[in-house]
Design a protein around this motif. Structure first.
Motif, PDB file in Angstrom:
ATOM      1  N   LYS A 137     -20.565  34.255  27.321  1.00 60.04           N
ATOM      2  CA  LYS A 137     -20.468  34.548  25.898  1.00 60.04           C
ATOM      3  C   LYS A 137     -20.933  33.381  25.043  1.00 60.04           C
ATOM      4  O   LYS A 137     -20.868  32.228  25.425  1.00 60.04           O
ATOM      5  CB  LYS A 137     -19.031  34.922  25.538  1.00 60.04           C
ATOM      6  CG  LYS A 137     -18.006  33.809  25.765  1.00 60.04           C
ATOM      7  CD  LYS A 137     -16.608  34.316  25.449  1.00 60.04           C
ATOM      8  CE  LYS A 137     -15.569  33.222  25.700  1.00 60.04           C
ATOM      9  NZ  LYS A 137     -14.215  33.699  25.416  1.00 60.04           N
ATOM     10  N   ARG A 138     -21.380  33.703  23.819  1.00 58.48           N
ATOM     11  CA  ARG A 138     -21.827  32.703  22.865  1.00 58.48           C
ATOM     12  C   ARG A 138     -20.619  31.961  22.313  1.00 58.48           C
ATOM     13  O   ARG A 138     -19.564  32.526  22.078  1.00 58.48           O
ATOM     14  CB  ARG A 138     -22.577  33.361  21.713  1.00 58.48           C
ATOM     15  CG  ARG A 138     -23.858  34.058  22.133  1.00 58.48           C
ATOM     16  CD  ARG A 138     -24.476  34.784  20.968  1.00 58.48           C
ATOM     17  NE  ARG A 138     -24.920  33.846  19.970  1.00 58.48           N
ATOM     18  CZ  ARG A 138     -26.147  33.338  19.907  1.00 58.48           C
ATOM     19  NH1 ARG A 138     -27.034  33.658  20.823  1.00 58.48           N
ATOM     20  NH2 ARG A 138     -26.493  32.503  18.970  1.00 58.48           N
ATOM     21  N   GLY A 144     -19.473  27.956  20.129  1.00 59.43           N
ATOM     22  CA  GLY A 144     -19.695  26.570  19.740  1.00 59.43           C
ATOM     23  C   GLY A 144     -21.078  26.267  19.233  1.00 59.43           C
ATOM     24  O   GLY A 144     -21.588  25.182  19.438  1.00 59.43           O
ATOM     25  N   GLY A 145     -21.750  27.166  18.542  1.00 59.65           N
ATOM     26  CA  GLY A 145     -23.043  26.868  17.968  1.00 59.65           C
ATOM     27  C   GLY A 145     -24.194  27.114  18.898  1.00 59.65           C
ATOM     28  O   GLY A 145     -25.330  26.828  18.553  1.00 59.65           O
ATOM     29  N   GLY A 146     -23.999  27.633  20.080  1.00 61.90           N
ATOM     30  CA  GLY A 146     -25.113  27.895  20.984  1.00 61.90           C
ATOM     31  C   GLY A 146     -24.815  29.069  21.867  1.00 61.90           C
ATOM     32  O   GLY A 146     -23.674  29.409  22.096  1.00 61.90           O
ATOM     33  N   ALA A 147     -25.875  29.711  22.380  1.00 68.16           N
ATOM     34  CA  ALA A 147     -25.640  30.751  23.375  1.00 68.16           C
ATOM     35  C   ALA A 147     -25.502  30.066  24.710  1.00 68.16           C
ATOM     36  O   ALA A 147     -26.282  29.273  25.135  1.00 68.16           O
ATOM     37  CB  ALA A 147     -26.789  31.696  23.416  1.00 68.16           C
ATOM     38  N   PHE A 148     -25.120  30.603  24.746  1.00 69.11           N
ATOM     39  CA  PHE A 148     -25.078  29.845  25.981  1.00 69.11           C
ATOM     40  C   PHE A 148     -26.244  29.566  26.926  1.00 69.11           C
ATOM     41  O   PHE A 148     -27.110  30.276  26.912  1.00 69.11           O
ATOM     42  CB  PHE A 148     -24.119  30.602  26.741  1.00 69.11           C
ATOM     43  CG  PHE A 148     -23.033  29.674  27.095  1.00 69.11           C
ATOM     44  CD1 PHE A 148     -22.065  29.495  26.206  1.00 69.11           C
ATOM     45  CD2 PHE A 148     -23.033  29.007  28.296  1.00 69.11           C
ATOM     46  CE1 PHE A 148     -21.066  28.715  26.556  1.00 69.11           C
ATOM     47  CE2 PHE A 148     -22.034  28.240  28.642  1.00 69.11           C
ATOM     48  CZ  PHE A 148     -21.045  28.093  27.784  1.00 69.11           C
ATOM     49  N   GLY A 183     -21.512  34.880  35.127  1.00 73.59           N
ATOM     50  CA  GLY A 183     -21.055  35.930  34.230  1.00 73.59           C
ATOM     51  C   GLY A 183     -19.542  35.978  34.119  1.00 73.59           C
ATOM     52  O   GLY A 183     -18.834  36.024  35.122  1.00 73.59           O
ATOM     53  N   GLY A 184     -19.047  35.922  32.877  1.00 75.88           N
ATOM     54  CA  GLY A 184     -17.613  35.979  32.637  1.00 75.88           C
ATOM     55  C   GLY A 184     -16.879  34.688  32.909  1.00 75.88           C
ATOM     56  O   GLY A 184     -15.643  34.650  32.857  1.00 75.88           O
ATOM     57  N   VAL A 221     -18.058  27.275  33.508  1.00 81.96           N
ATOM     58  CA  VAL A 221     -19.415  27.171  34.049  1.00 81.96           C
ATOM     59  C   VAL A 221     -19.996  25.776  33.850  1.00 81.96           C
ATOM     60  O   VAL A 221     -20.714  25.265  34.714  1.00 81.96           O
ATOM     61  CB  VAL A 221     -20.342  28.243  33.444  1.00 81.96           C
ATOM     62  CG1 VAL A 221     -20.563  28.026  31.958  1.00 81.96           C
ATOM     63  CG2 VAL A 221     -21.681  28.269  34.183  1.00 81.96           C
ATOM     64  N   TYR A 222     -19.691  25.119  32.731  1.00 87.97           N
ATOM     65  CA  TYR A 222     -20.247  23.786  32.519  1.00 87.97           C
ATOM     66  C   TYR A 222     -19.568  22.757  33.406  1.00 87.97           C
ATOM     67  O   TYR A 222     -20.185  21.766  33.806  1.00 87.97           O
ATOM     68  CB  TYR A 222     -20.154  23.407  31.040  1.00 87.97           C
ATOM     69  CG  TYR A 222     -21.077  24.236  30.197  1.00 87.97           C
ATOM     70  CD1 TYR A 222     -22.459  24.116  30.331  1.00 87.97           C
ATOM     71  CD2 TYR A 222     -20.582  25.169  29.296  1.00 87.97           C
ATOM     72  CE1 TYR A 222     -23.321  24.892  29.572  1.00 87.97           C
ATOM     73  CE2 TYR A 222     -21.437  25.939  28.533  1.00 87.97           C
ATOM     74  CZ  TYR A 222     -22.798  25.806  28.676  1.00 87.97           C
ATOM     75  OH  TYR A 222     -23.658  26.581  27.926  1.00 87.97           O
ATOM     76  N   GLN A 223     -18.309  22.969  33.706  1.00 87.74           N
ATOM     77  CA  GLN A 223     -17.653  22.098  34.685  1.00 87.74           C
ATOM     78  C   GLN A 223     -18.316  22.240  36.045  1.00 87.74           C
ATOM     79  O   GLN A 223     -18.498  21.249  36.767  1.00 87.74           O
ATOM     80  CB  GLN A 223     -16.168  22.449  34.764  1.00 87.74           C
ATOM     81  CG  GLN A 223     -15.397  22.212  33.476  1.00 87.74           C
ATOM     82  CD  GLN A 223     -13.978  22.726  33.540  1.00 87.74           C
ATOM     83  OE1 GLN A 223     -13.385  22.834  34.611  1.00 87.74           O
ATOM     84  NE2 GLN A 223     -13.414  23.050  32.387  1.00 87.74           N
ATOM     85  N   ALA A 224     -18.690  23.473  36.394  1.00 88.06           N
ATOM     86  CA  ALA A 224     -19.379  23.702  37.675  1.00 88.06           C
ATOM     87  C   ALA A 224     -20.734  23.022  37.675  1.00 88.06           C
ATOM     88  O   ALA A 224     -21.144  22.418  38.681  1.00 88.06           O
ATOM     89  CB  ALA A 224     -19.535  25.206  37.906  1.00 88.06           C
TER      90      ALA A 224
END
Length: 441
Positions: free
Chosen positions: A8-9, A11-15, A201-202, A207-210
């Motif tokens: 999901k989008r 913090g100012g960015g899509a992801f 997804g989801g 995901v950024y920690q990964a």
């Protein structure tokens, strides 16, 4: 970001040793980057600055398996440990055998994972049919085409890819940049992240920690290889001959002078990994001295990045990111902060595999067409019509500033400070770049 962005989008960015030989000091720290930037802008790829020697660049790879990496809880899924490596070779001050070389690691973003041409063709056909069904109000046909779209998307985003289908090589999309950096004396590792793409997804919350964990894993592998041991020993190979070349790196890496670079969600991964709160996660003996985000998406936590020199490049016609890392960190940065805006630049052109010129599966121009041919809608909040930058020009600009930035912060070469602070322009390219430089507080 990719045609099927499931996160999901928000913090100012899509992801290593730090010892430099006299030859390396002469060839690197005293080199004139102005000449390098000029050659870079006019020729597309950098050449060594005067007096730096003329190393050739070699390209090698490693692959420890499609499911070799488990990011850890709470993230669910596995990813590959594989990469493309460029390094300087041959005689001269910057050859791999001379002294210790800074390491730069790269991570690509969210994109399709499998180069399944049949699935891509069927997807495109179904998308067109869906548009016609929607226009005609045919709900039954809409539902049928949506099922086809979902099935073909699953094939394009599978991991591992099915037998006979090659992985989409997003990690090779920065070869143009890696070659230029290797010519300056850097060892450049561009890692694969297809497994994370397929399972993200989801999982926006983790995901950024990964992604940060994957960066740290590769750094630890190279720390071990520099010591002549670890899983990469015997696994770094010349893809043409199959010959192992990993031993050549032992004792020649400076793990205390490391740079990181990420594009799109890979940029978000870099921001997570280099954030002030995450330095304790770095492998022992590894020190990140500079980080670059190419159109980086916003991490879930928006953690401050204030202690490591940071450059953010983004294009005004890029739908994915807002370039706001400079805004978020500018009043508290303790290290140099550079915001580099490309008027007319877009998201996919940073990666050759994602760009339409490659002919690769899923390659596309992601900019929104404007009212006039050759112009695109700006995504900087002003909704203006900006003339688009072509693929080659965007990459020349990207290479020029990235090489200058890493030379400055990994090699101590301040000869391009005027370029990095915006006082001078990169020669040989259109005047489409705006630089915001924020001095350390």
């Amino acid at each position: 970001m990719g045609p099927r962005m499931a996160v999901k989008r928000h913090g100012g960015g899509a992801f290593g040793g730090r010892v430099r030989t006299a030859a390396l000091v002469t060839g690197v720290a005293m080199a004139g980057l102005a000449a390098t930037a000029s050659a870079l802008a006019s020729g597309g790829e950098s050449r060594p600055a005067p007096g730096a020697g003329a190393p050739s660049v070699k390209r090698v790879t490693y692959d420890l398996g499609d499911l070799a990496f488990t990011p850890g809880a709470p993230y669910q899924g596995k990813s590959e440990i594989a990469a493309v490596v460029h390094y300087p070779d041959g005689p001269g001050a910057q050859g791999l055998a001379r002294g210790r070389h800074p390491l730069i690691v790269m991570q690509h973003g969210q994109w399709a994972t499998c180069a399944d041409r049949g699935a891509q063709n069927a997807l495109t056909k179904a998308q067109k049919a869906l548009a016609l069904a929607e226009k005609a109000g045919d709900r039954t046909e809409e539902a049928r085409q949506l099922k086809i779209i979902e099935k073909m998307s699953d094939r394009l985003w599978a991991w591992p890819c099915k037998a006979g289908v090659s992985p989409l090589p997003s990690s090779s999309g920065y070869d143009y940049l890696a070659r230029s950096l290797a010519r300056q004396g850097f060892v450049v590792v561009s890692m694969g992240a297809n497994g994370i793409n397929a399972t993200s997804g989801g999982q926006a919350d983790s995901v950024y920690q990964a992604r940060a964990a994957l960066i740290n894993k590769h750094l630890d592998l190279w720390r071990q290889l520099d010591a002549g041991k670890g899983p990469l020993k015997g696994k770094v190979k010349d893809p043409r001959t199959g010959r192992a070349v990993g031993a050549a790196f032992a004792g020649h890496l400076d793990m205390a002078r490391v740079g990181t670079l990420g594009h799109s969600m890979g940029g978000g991964g870099v921001m997570q990994q280099v954030s002030d709160l995450r330095h304790g996660d770095w492998p022992a003996g590894v020190r990140i001295k500079a980080a670059v985000g190419l159109a980086p998406t916003a991490t879930w936590e928006n953690e401050p990045v204030t202690k490591v020199p940071l450059a953010v490049l983004w294009g005004t016609c890029d739908q994915v990111n807002t370039g706001e890392y400079v805004k978020w960190n500018r009043k508290k940065n303790k290290a140099p902060l550079h915001g580099i805006t490309l008027t007319g630049g877009n998201h996919n052109y940073f990666n050759t595999q994602w760009s339409p010129g490659s002919g690769q599966v899923a390659g596309a121009d992601d900019a929104i067409p404007g009212k006039q041919r050759g112009r695109f809608v700006s995504q900087d909040g002003r909704n203006q019509q900006h003339r688009g930058i072509d693929e080659a020009t965007q990459r020349r600009i990207t290479t020029g500033y990235t090489v200058a930035f890493f030379r400055r912060h990994l090699l101590g070469d301040n000869s391009a400070d005027a370029l990095l602070t915006g006082r001078k322009k990169l020669p040989g390219v259109p005047d489409v770049v705006k630089v915001e430089y924020v001095k350390p507080h």
